[in-house]
Design an enzyme around this catalytic site. Structure first.
Site, short mmCIF file in Angstrom:
data_model
loop_
_atom_site.label_atom_id
_atom_site.label_comp_id
_atom_site.label_asym_id
_atom_site.label_seq_id
_atom_site.Cartn_x
_atom_site.Cartn_y
_atom_site.Cartn_z
N GLY A 194 0.83 -1.19 0.00
CA GLY A 194 0.00 0.00 0.00
C GLY A 194 0.88 1.25 0.00
O GLY A 194 2.05 1.21 0.36
N CYS A 195 0.29 2.36 -0.39
CA CYS A 195 1.08 3.60 -0.49
C CYS A 195 1.52 4.08 0.89
O CYS A 195 2.70 4.38 1.11
CB CYS A 195 0.30 4.68 -1.23
SG CYS A 195 -1.38 4.97 -0.63
N TYR A 196 0.59 4.16 1.86
CA TYR A 196 0.97 4.57 3.21
C TYR A 196 1.95 3.58 3.84
O TYR A 196 2.97 4.00 4.42
CB TYR A 196 -0.27 4.69 4.10
CG TYR A 196 -1.21 5.81 3.77
CD1 TYR A 196 -0.83 7.15 3.89
CD2 TYR A 196 -2.52 5.55 3.37
CE1 TYR A 196 -1.71 8.19 3.62
CE2 TYR A 196 -3.41 6.58 3.09
CZ TYR A 196 -3.01 7.90 3.22
OH TYR A 196 -3.89 8.93 2.95
#
Length: 310
Positions: free
Chosen positions: A113-115
């Site tokens: 995921g990006c986070y």
């Protein structure tokens, strides 16, 4: 011979950015479905079985369905959704953390995921090195451009210019937490505070540390040196030294696509408090750029081919 590649969900934000990064690349023969076929199960199954590698740019449940459609094909899969990030039999697609060889040899790769990409890049190496405790109550404050929410959120922000900030995940239990905990090797998930701003792309992930509350507080320079050594040989992640640290970190509304990531270690004068901060493009290293990096590694190509790192 060109690698046959199918992007399932090519019309979405992540899929479109992946296709842009593949323009002019003769190593790949792209299998394309027209608008009438994109949601046709039989056409998708045929494409998944015809491909050497498929990249899934789909919601979680649709990604799980695509994996079932591909059963019996031998097709290698990169899943950009969160459906398989901690699933058995899947390799986590963070080469700097997991190892390039593991991804090169995997059949099933799940994009981070990006986070979590920002959080893990900062915390995981320090926990591995024993500088940060695995059982500390970590918190994560993060802000992203609105493209991270997909087409629905993009439409909401672009249709209403009065929205200047959106805090979400207020019920906690965010879907990114399992991968954050698992790959940072933490005893418990962090408290995660995500938010979105009116910029199309860009992301800052901030991990504040009350070092004075830790039984064996690490030295600031030791954390910075450990991160710099961990990513020294990699071309995608840059660790900034104390003399390179800016007075403020910005996300510009018109930022160009970028597939790298910057890491910073900030601290107060006595070293009792620190902020570990990652700045990246949520559509770059946080999504499409990461998929291309993994694709390159799986195909035995230089990992930065097609990436936007300038």
């Amino acid at each position: 011979m060109a690698v046959r590649l199918f992007i399932d969900g090519a019309a979405g934000t992540t899929g479109l950015e992946i296709r842009e990064r593949l323009l002019g690349r003769g190593e790949f023969d792209l299998i394309v479905l027209d608008d009438a076929q994109r949601k046709d199960e039989a056409a998708r199954r045929d494409a998944l079985h015809a491909a050497d590698i498929a990249i899934l740019c789909l919601p979680d449940e649709a990604a799980k369905e695509a994996v079932k459609l591909a059963e019996g094909s031998g097709t290698r899969i990169i899943d950009a959704s969160s459906a398989h990030r901690v699933a058995e039999g899947w390799t986590y697609g963070f080469p700097e953390l997991i190892g390039h060889e593991a991804i090169a040899n995997a059949q099933f790769v799940s994009n981070p995921g990006c986070y979590p990409t920002g959080f893990l890049a900062l915390v995981a190496p320090l926990v591995r090195a024993g500088l940060l405790p695995a059982d500390f109550p970590y918190t994560v404050n993060a802000v992203s451009g609105y493209s991270g929410g997909g087409n629905a959120l993009i439409d909401r922000f672009e249709a209403d210019p009065t929205i200047s900030f959106r805090a979400y995940g207020l019920a906690l239990g965010h879907k990114h937490l399992p991968e954050m905990q698992a790959y940072a090797r933490l005893a418990r998930p962090p408290v995660f505070s995500p938010s979105v701003i009116p910029a199309h792309r860009g992301m800052v992930v901030d991990v504040p540390l009350a070092l004075g509350a830790m039984p064996d507080a690490p030295q600031i320079e030791a954390m910075r040196e450990t991160l710099a050594a961990f990513y020294f040989a990699g071309p995608v992640i840059a660790v900034h030294g104390p003399h390179e640290a800016p007075g403020e970190l910005l996300i510009n509304a018109d930022s160009a696509p970028h597939d790298g990531m910057e890491l910073f270690v900030f601290a107060n004068s006595d070293g009792s408090e620190a902020r570990l901060i990652a700045r990246l493009d949520n559509l770059g290293k946080g999504a499409s750029g990461a998929a291309i990096q993994n694709l390159n590694i799986m195909c035995g190509l230089p990992e930065t081919t097609g990436l936007r790192l300038g």
